[in-house]
Design a protein around this motif. Structure first.
Motif, PDB file in Angstrom:
ATOM      1  N   THR A 103       0.860  -1.178   0.000  1.00  0.00           N
ATOM      2  CA  THR A 103       0.000   0.000   0.000  1.00  0.00           C
ATOM      3  C   THR A 103       0.900   1.233   0.000  1.00  0.00           C
ATOM      4  O   THR A 103       1.864   1.301   0.760  1.00  0.00           O
ATOM      5  CB  THR A 103      -0.912   0.016   1.241  1.00  0.00           C
ATOM      6  OG1 THR A 103      -1.736  -1.163   1.216  1.00  0.00           O
ATOM      7  CG2 THR A 103      -1.790   1.246   1.265  1.00  0.00           C
ATOM      8  N   GLY A 104       0.612   2.177  -0.882  1.00  0.00           N
ATOM      9  CA  GLY A 104       1.439   3.372  -0.961  1.00  0.00           C
ATOM     10  C   GLY A 104       0.812   4.444  -1.826  1.00  0.00           C
ATOM     11  O   GLY A 104      -0.296   4.276  -2.349  1.00  0.00           O
ATOM     12  N   VAL A 105       1.547   5.534  -1.963  1.00  0.00           N
ATOM     13  CA  VAL A 105       1.098   6.674  -2.746  1.00  0.00           C
ATOM     14  C   VAL A 105       2.232   7.084  -3.680  1.00  0.00           C
ATOM     15  O   VAL A 105       3.369   7.246  -3.236  1.00  0.00           O
ATOM     16  CB  VAL A 105       0.735   7.872  -1.835  1.00  0.00           C
ATOM     17  CG1 VAL A 105       0.253   9.051  -2.657  1.00  0.00           C
ATOM     18  CG2 VAL A 105      -0.298   7.474  -0.805  1.00  0.00           C
ATOM     19  N   VAL A 106       1.927   7.240  -4.961  1.00  0.00           N
ATOM     20  CA  VAL A 106       2.904   7.817  -5.890  1.00  0.00           C
ATOM     21  C   VAL A 106       2.731   9.324  -5.764  1.00  0.00           C
ATOM     22  O   VAL A 106       1.733   9.885  -6.200  1.00  0.00           O
ATOM     23  CB  VAL A 106       2.691   7.327  -7.332  1.00  0.00           C
ATOM     24  CG1 VAL A 106       3.649   8.022  -8.284  1.00  0.00           C
ATOM     25  CG2 VAL A 106       2.873   5.812  -7.400  1.00  0.00           C
ATOM     26  N   VAL A 107       3.696   9.958  -5.098  1.00  0.00           N
ATOM     27  CA  VAL A 107       3.562  11.373  -4.756  1.00  0.00           C
ATOM     28  C   VAL A 107       4.179  12.301  -5.797  1.00  0.00           C
ATOM     29  O   VAL A 107       3.907  13.498  -5.800  1.00  0.00           O
ATOM     30  CB  VAL A 107       4.158  11.680  -3.362  1.00  0.00           C
ATOM     31  CG1 VAL A 107       3.363  10.957  -2.288  1.00  0.00           C
ATOM     32  CG2 VAL A 107       5.623  11.315  -3.283  1.00  0.00           C
ATOM     33  N   SER A 108       5.017  11.749  -6.674  1.00  0.00           N
ATOM     34  CA  SER A 108       5.658  12.572  -7.682  1.00  0.00           C
ATOM     35  C   SER A 108       6.051  11.708  -8.872  1.00  0.00           C
ATOM     36  O   SER A 108       6.481  10.568  -8.698  1.00  0.00           O
ATOM     37  CB  SER A 108       6.917  13.224  -7.089  1.00  0.00           C
ATOM     38  OG  SER A 108       7.634  13.921  -8.070  1.00  0.00           O
ATOM     39  N   GLY A 109       5.889  12.255 -10.062  1.00  0.00           N
ATOM     40  CA  GLY A 109       6.312  11.560 -11.267  1.00  0.00           C
ATOM     41  C   GLY A 109       6.484  12.541 -12.407  1.00  0.00           C
ATOM     42  O   GLY A 109       5.567  13.307 -12.708  1.00  0.00           O
ATOM     43  N   ILE A 110       7.682  12.531 -12.996  1.00  0.00           N
ATOM     44  CA  ILE A 110       7.967  13.414 -14.134  1.00  0.00           C
ATOM     45  C   ILE A 110       8.822  12.651 -15.134  1.00  0.00           C
ATOM     46  O   ILE A 110       9.378  11.606 -14.829  1.00  0.00           O
ATOM     47  CB  ILE A 110       8.697  14.708 -13.704  1.00  0.00           C
ATOM     48  CG1 ILE A 110       9.990  14.394 -12.939  1.00  0.00           C
ATOM     49  CG2 ILE A 110       7.795  15.565 -12.846  1.00  0.00           C
ATOM     50  CD1 ILE A 110      11.206  14.883 -13.618  1.00  0.00           C
ATOM     51  N   GLY A 111       8.952  13.184 -16.334  1.00  0.00           N
ATOM     52  CA  GLY A 111       9.819  12.574 -17.339  1.00  0.00           C
ATOM     53  C   GLY A 111       9.343  12.859 -18.742  1.00  0.00           C
ATOM     54  O   GLY A 111       8.585  13.809 -18.979  1.00  0.00           O
ATOM     55  N   THR A 112       9.807  12.026 -19.666  1.00  0.00           N
ATOM     56  CA  THR A 112       9.345  12.101 -21.053  1.00  0.00           C
ATOM     57  C   THR A 112       9.083  10.691 -21.559  1.00  0.00           C
ATOM     58  O   THR A 112       9.815   9.767 -21.235  1.00  0.00           O
ATOM     59  CB  THR A 112      10.383  12.771 -21.979  1.00  0.00           C
ATOM     60  OG1 THR A 112      11.588  12.026 -21.950  1.00  0.00           O
ATOM     61  CG2 THR A 112      10.644  14.209 -21.574  1.00  0.00           C
ATOM     62  N   PHE A 113       8.025  10.563 -22.342  1.00  0.00           N
ATOM     63  CA  PHE A 113       7.688   9.283 -22.968  1.00  0.00           C
ATOM     64  C   PHE A 113       7.808   9.434 -24.472  1.00  0.00           C
ATOM     65  O   PHE A 113       7.538  10.501 -25.022  1.00  0.00           O
ATOM     66  CB  PHE A 113       6.256   8.856 -22.635  1.00  0.00           C
ATOM     67  CG  PHE A 113       5.987   8.539 -21.194  1.00  0.00           C
ATOM     68  CD1 PHE A 113       7.002   8.251 -20.288  1.00  0.00           C
ATOM     69  CD2 PHE A 113       4.678   8.520 -20.733  1.00  0.00           C
ATOM     70  CE1 PHE A 113       6.729   7.950 -18.966  1.00  0.00           C
ATOM     71  CE2 PHE A 113       4.389   8.220 -19.409  1.00  0.00           C
ATOM     72  CZ  PHE A 113       5.417   7.929 -18.531  1.00  0.00           C
TER      73      PHE A 113
END
Length: 143
Positions: free
Chosen positions: A35-45
């Protein structure tokens, strides 16, 4: 992919060619994130695969209420966030290709173009899981 863990956080670095959702799922497994939270996500696809709900009446068949987008080209990811329950990330993404901004539920197959950087906060004091609710919508429940 490379991961780092400290003080209840898992930092995930994705490199060119890594698959975003698949790698984040692997990171959750490798670091025992139930159980968790993705608190940040950045980048390029180099491609963007998302779906979004385009109706308010919510027919029983999910295929009748979701629009699937498979978009090629470089996408600047400005935010990824969501919840991990039962070790499975449920994530949403916002991305921009220079002409168009798109948001939706992150799907498999999104390949990292230049980089990806994500932070997962582990929640060890309780457990969440998903189960079908009204209109076959997956709902978080305390386990």
């Amino acid at each position: 992919m490379e991961t780092f863990e400290s003080d209840g956080h898992v930092i995930v670095r994705l490199d060119r060619g890594d698959l975003a959702l698949e790698s984040l799922t692997d990171a959750c497994e490798n670091h025992d994130v139930d159980t968790g939270v993705v608190v940040s996500g950045i980048g390029t696809f180099s491609n963007l695969n998302v779906h979004y709900v385009n109706r308010t009446d919510l027919p029983e068949e999910k295929a009748d209420r979701n629009i699937q987008l498979t978009l090629d080209g470089s996408w600047e990811v400005t935010n990824v966030g969501g919840i991990v329950a039962d070790g499975e990330p449920h994530l949403h993404v916002t991305a921009f290709n220079g002409d168009r901004t798109v948001g939706g539920h992150l799907e498999t197959g999104c390949e990292v173009n230049v980089l990806g950087e994500f932070t997962i906060r582990k929640l060890d004091d309780f457990s969440l899981h998903r189960q079908p609710g009204e209109n076959a919508v997956s709902q978080l429940q305390r386990r």
